[in-house]
Design an enzyme around this catalytic site. Structure first.
Site, PDB file in Angstrom:
ATOM      1  N   ASP A 134       0.845  -1.197   0.000  1.00 24.02           N
ATOM      2  CA  ASP A 134       0.000   0.000   0.000  1.00 24.02           C
ATOM      3  C   ASP A 134       0.880   1.246   0.000  1.00 24.02           C
ATOM      4  OD1 ASP A 134      -2.272  -1.540  -0.052  1.00 24.02           O
ATOM      5  OD2 ASP A 134      -2.494  -1.563   2.125  1.00 24.02           O
TER       6      ASP A 134
ATOM      7  N   LYS B 105     -10.862  -5.113  -6.433  1.00 17.55           N
ATOM      8  CA  LYS B 105     -12.282  -5.200  -6.035  1.00 17.55           C
ATOM      9  C   LYS B 105     -13.209  -4.770  -7.169  1.00 17.55           C
ATOM     10  CE  LYS B 105     -11.196  -4.309  -1.157  1.00 17.55           C
ATOM     11  NZ  LYS B 105      -9.764  -3.970  -1.316  1.00 17.55           N
TER      12      LYS B 105
ATOM     13  N   HIS C  20     -16.184  -4.193  -9.510  1.00 16.14           N
ATOM     14  CA  HIS C  20     -17.618  -4.084  -9.216  1.00 16.14           C
ATOM     15  C   HIS C  20     -18.251  -3.264 -10.334  1.00 16.14           C
ATOM     16  CE1 HIS C  20     -20.864  -3.262  -5.889  1.00 16.14           C
ATOM     17  NE2 HIS C  20     -21.359  -3.830  -6.971  1.00 16.14           N
TER      18      HIS C  20
ATOM     19  N   PRO D  54     -21.503  -7.228 -15.632  1.00 18.22           N
ATOM     20  CA  PRO D  54     -20.753  -8.468 -15.869  1.00 18.22           C
ATOM     21  C   PRO D  54     -19.763  -8.390 -17.022  1.00 18.22           C
ATOM     22  CG  PRO D  54     -23.023  -8.994 -15.339  1.00 18.22           C
ATOM     23  CD  PRO D  54     -22.950  -7.497 -15.456  1.00 18.22           C
TER      24      PRO D  54
ATOM     25  N   ARG E 138       0.731  -2.302   7.195  1.00 18.99           N
ATOM     26  CA  ARG E 138       1.615  -1.362   7.884  1.00 18.99           C
ATOM     27  C   ARG E 138       2.547  -1.986   8.919  1.00 18.99           C
ATOM     28  NH1 ARG E 138      -3.253   2.929   8.301  1.00 18.99           N
ATOM     29  NH2 ARG E 138      -4.342   0.953   7.993  1.00 18.99           N
TER      30      ARG E 138
END
Length: 237
Positions: A12, A62, A64, A67, A216
């Protein structure tokens, strides 16, 4: 599979330069997660660089969307050679099925392994109060997560991402062949950060997790290699 292979470290970070520097400082890490910020900044080239180093990659974007759009994104991710990728379970069964079909179809065309598709149930930054008051879901966290996990199973998805607090429930409900990846992991003595539903690595594995995601506690440590090895030792790896 040993402990080092089951602990995924979240890259990250803001750019490719910082990410590559961290990877080079922690050669013991074998599985890296690339999320939205880093992928947007660094692009597919970072994935290709990680794979060239022999690392496994969890592409956590992720997906979303409708389809057809998600299927196209999954085919592109398969071409990059990622090992795991995420879609939101709330996208519904047609979207979930399209994701799985796209990955397996593209992998077959390439003659390469297909990535495992993981359905994200409920973000670990959300708790029961937020779920009810802001999303108008009144079945409780466990009930909602269980419902989405069962939807994922019925859609052919290979696993889920869920809080460690729901891991035991989903392991019992979905069986031993279903992958469970748990973020929100905090080694003993570290703070929760912005994730509300957390456990230690040992607790998460004891409840049935296949993989843990740690961020982290490793990436901001003075010596990421030492911090990672301490987590692996904590779970007996």
């Amino acid at each position: 599979m040993g402990g080092a292979e089951r602990v995924i470290v979240a890259l990250d970070l803001a750019d490719a330069q910082a990410a590559r520097a961290l990877v080079e400082r922690a050669p013991a890490v074998r599985f890296w997660k690339v999320g939205l910020e880093l992928f947007t900044a660094a692009g597919p080239g970072l994935i290709e660089w990680l794979k060239a180093r022999g690392c496994r990659v969890f592409l956590d974007l992720k997906f979303h969307d409708i389809p057809n759009t998600v299927a196209g994104a999954c085919r592109a991710a398969t071409r990059l050679g990622v090992d795991l990728l995420t879609v939101h379970a709330t996208g519904g069964q047609p979207m979930l099925m399209a994701a799985v079909s796209a990955c397996t179809g593209e992998a077959a065309r390439l003659g390469s392994p297909a990535p495992a598709v993981l359905a994200v149930t409920l973000l670990t930054s959300l708790d029961a109060q937020l779920l009810e008051q802001q999303l108008l879901v009144n079945v409780g966290v466990s009930g909602y997560v269980e419902h989405l996990a069962v939807l994922a199973v019925s859609s052919g998805v290979q696993g889920v991402v869920c809080s460690p607090l729901e891991t035991a429930l989903l392991r019992e409900r979905c069986g031993n062949d279903f992958l469970i990846v748990t973020p929100g992991i905090r080694p003993g003595g570290s703070g929760e950060g912005d994730q509300r539903r957390t456990l230690t690595p040992g607790e998460a594995f004891a409840r049935g997790a296949d993989y843990l995601v740690v961020g982290r506690p490793v990436t901001t440590a003075p010596d990421p290699q030492v911090a990672f090895k301490a987590i692996v030792a904590e779970v007996g790896g």
